[in-house]
Design an enzyme around this catalytic site. Sequence first.
Site, PDB file in Angstrom:
ATOM      1  N   SER A   1      15.901  82.078  89.207  1.00 33.50           N
ATOM      2  CA  SER A   1      15.786  81.320  90.358  1.00 33.50           C
ATOM      3  C   SER A   1      16.575  80.598  90.691  1.00 33.50           C
ATOM      4  O   SER A   1      17.458  79.943  91.333  1.00 33.50           O
ATOM      5  CB  SER A   1      14.422  80.773  90.472  1.00 33.50           C
TER       6      SER A   1
ATOM      7  N   LYS B   1      10.779  72.397  90.250  1.00 31.10           N
ATOM      8  CA  LYS B   1      11.004  73.767  90.387  1.00 31.10           C
ATOM      9  C   LYS B   1       9.672  74.157  90.186  1.00 31.10           C
ATOM     10  O   LYS B   1       9.407  74.150  89.046  1.00 31.10           O
ATOM     11  CB  LYS B   1      12.163  74.418  89.597  1.00 31.10           C
TER      12      LYS B   1
ATOM     13  N   LYS C   1       4.567  72.939  91.284  1.00 25.35           N
ATOM     14  CA  LYS C   1       3.927  74.554  91.416  1.00 25.35           C
ATOM     15  C   LYS C   1       3.218  74.024  92.765  1.00 25.35           C
ATOM     16  O   LYS C   1       2.809  73.074  93.112  1.00 25.35           O
ATOM     17  CB  LYS C   1       2.861  74.658  90.358  1.00 25.35           C
TER      18      LYS C   1
ATOM     19  N   LYS D   1       8.915  74.797  80.583  1.00 22.72           N
ATOM     20  CA  LYS D   1       9.599  75.942  80.861  1.00 22.72           C
ATOM     21  C   LYS D   1      11.180  75.739  81.049  1.00 22.72           C
ATOM     22  O   LYS D   1      12.218  76.289  80.587  1.00 22.72           O
ATOM     23  CB  LYS D   1       9.008  76.905  81.778  1.00 22.72           C
TER      24      LYS D   1
ATOM     25  N   THR E   1      11.474  87.797  85.641  1.00 22.65           N
ATOM     26  CA  THR E   1      10.247  87.541  84.680  1.00 22.65           C
ATOM     27  C   THR E   1       9.991  88.635  83.514  1.00 22.65           C
ATOM     28  O   THR E   1      10.158  88.177  82.427  1.00 22.65           O
ATOM     29  CB  THR E   1       9.118  86.998  85.250  1.00 22.65           C
TER      30      THR E   1
ATOM     31  N   ASN F   1       3.997  92.241  89.343  1.00 18.66           N
ATOM     32  CA  ASN F   1       5.660  92.125  89.102  1.00 18.66           C
ATOM     33  C   ASN F   1       6.097  92.119  87.922  1.00 18.66           C
ATOM     34  O   ASN F   1       6.854  92.934  87.498  1.00 18.66           O
ATOM     35  CB  ASN F   1       6.111  91.258  90.282  1.00 18.66           C
TER      36      ASN F   1
HETATM   37  N1  GLU Z   1       6.387  81.784  89.358  1.00 15.26           N
HETATM   38  C1  GLU Z   1       7.550  81.639  88.348  1.00 15.26           C
HETATM   39  C2  GLU Z   1       7.182  81.047  86.970  1.00 15.26           C
HETATM   40  O1  GLU Z   1       5.884  80.703  86.775  1.00 15.26           O
HETATM   41  C3  GLU Z   1       8.903  80.992  88.668  1.00 15.26           C
HETATM   42  C4  GLU Z   1       8.833  80.457  90.032  1.00 15.26           C
HETATM   43  C5  GLU Z   1      10.403  80.027  90.487  1.00 15.26           C
HETATM   44  O2  GLU Z   1      11.388  80.814  90.662  1.00 15.26           O
HETATM   45  O3  GLU Z   1      10.324  78.757  90.911  1.00 15.26           O
HETATM   46  O4  GLU Z   1       7.743  80.722  86.158  1.00 15.26           O
END
Ligand code: GLU
Length: 445
Positions: free
Chosen positions: A359, A71, A107, A95, A191, A222
């Site tokens: 998410s 993810k 990613k 994370k 976030t 954001n």
């Molecule tokens: N871009 C977000 C992060 O760095 C999460 C991306 C997602 O929801 O998969 O944690």
Amino acid sequence: MSNQEDGIFQDAIKRLDSAFPYADIDEEPLEKLKHPKATLEVSIPVRMDDGRLQIFDGYRVQHDNTRGPTKGGIRYHPDVNMDEVKALAFWMTLKCAVAGLPFGGAKGGITVDAKTLSHMELERLSRSFIQQIADFIGPGIDVPGPDMYTNEMIMGWMMDEYSKIKRQHTPAVITGKPIPLGGSLGRADATGRGAYYCIKQIENINKWNPRDIRVAVQGFGNVAQSVALLLYNDGYKVVAVSDSQGGIFNEQGLDIPRVICGKNETKALNTAYCKGSVAHFMNNGAITNQELLELDVDLLVPAALQNQIHAHNAERIKAPYIVEGANGPTTSEADSILNSRGKFVAPDILANAGGVTVSYFEWVQNRSGISWTLEEVHTRLRTIMDTEFHNVYRLAERRGIDMRCAAYAHGLNRIGVAIQSLGTHRYFSEPHGQKAHPGHADGLD
Ligand code: GLU
């Protein structure tokens, strides 16, 4: 060796070695996490509005899938490269483990200055990227989401493109979608909200009165906007914010709703991005991004790019508390400087886990066909953030280590336990009498 010479991925994995002595795992998971599971590099052809064919570089990295499908977001930025995407995927693995989500890390990114594209070029780029990676992703394989300069509209296009390719409506392939296309309530500010919940825990521990606390937020995308607004609404004095063009500072505290309005009102209706900059609010003092980081404030929230606090400025950071809204804002060299100066750092893999957590909620809702209320999303997010903050904080206290080291050890424990649960390693490493045979001591009978 400095972070610049090392490359960002090599610098990122150094944290594994520092945390290993405090994690209850053997060396196998550690070695596994030093190598991404799979990397994909693609060329993305896009027909531009003037008729030219332009080729963009795109990347997707699946770092580790021990705990579930991988993810992580997709980033559009001119500096995106494989090394950076590998580091970002690595952080996602940790994370997701720290937040206790049943996901590994991934990613993606495209090397592009998305602000220079027209709306239709952006849509063609996003759909073309999915055409290139469609066989690499999937609801049970790898689930992209938003990241820097990608938003819910882009996630919607991507889900639509994937569904067309697979000839099946597949909302769970991507998260951060618009609500009418299967997005979750509460994803947009998740976030920033997660970082805010961490700050509330720090407030609790230190018995802060928000009115006495001066905050500087680096960034105004954001994450930064959400955290600044939530803090402002609580009475915190947000004295500085910035974006890529520069920052503003007001000793008395900024009027955050006004700054947000000002930044967003220049967003032309036919484009995906804001055209305004906070730097245009010149009735407040103008400062550079560097100056913002070094302000004499109580709390610093770096919520922009990686590598902002490094060996050359870590000595000058004055804020005693740092909550990392961005991914990788602090280099490993800066870590030791900040630690020796007694700074309290809530690390990225904990403090910005709110986005991927919601998410995950979106993915669960898509797979179950049931929608949750905003209140349900907020309550569940708060429970996870509060619980994991305390798990990390207690480990840090107990072992006398900093919060980042504790967060890595906590994440490593969860990944290590998952690997060990497969049993194979134990079969080889333990005496015969203790081998796991179904129906015997380790079986489920
Ligand atoms: N871009 C977000 C992060 O760095 C999460 C991306 C997602 O929801 O998969 O944690």
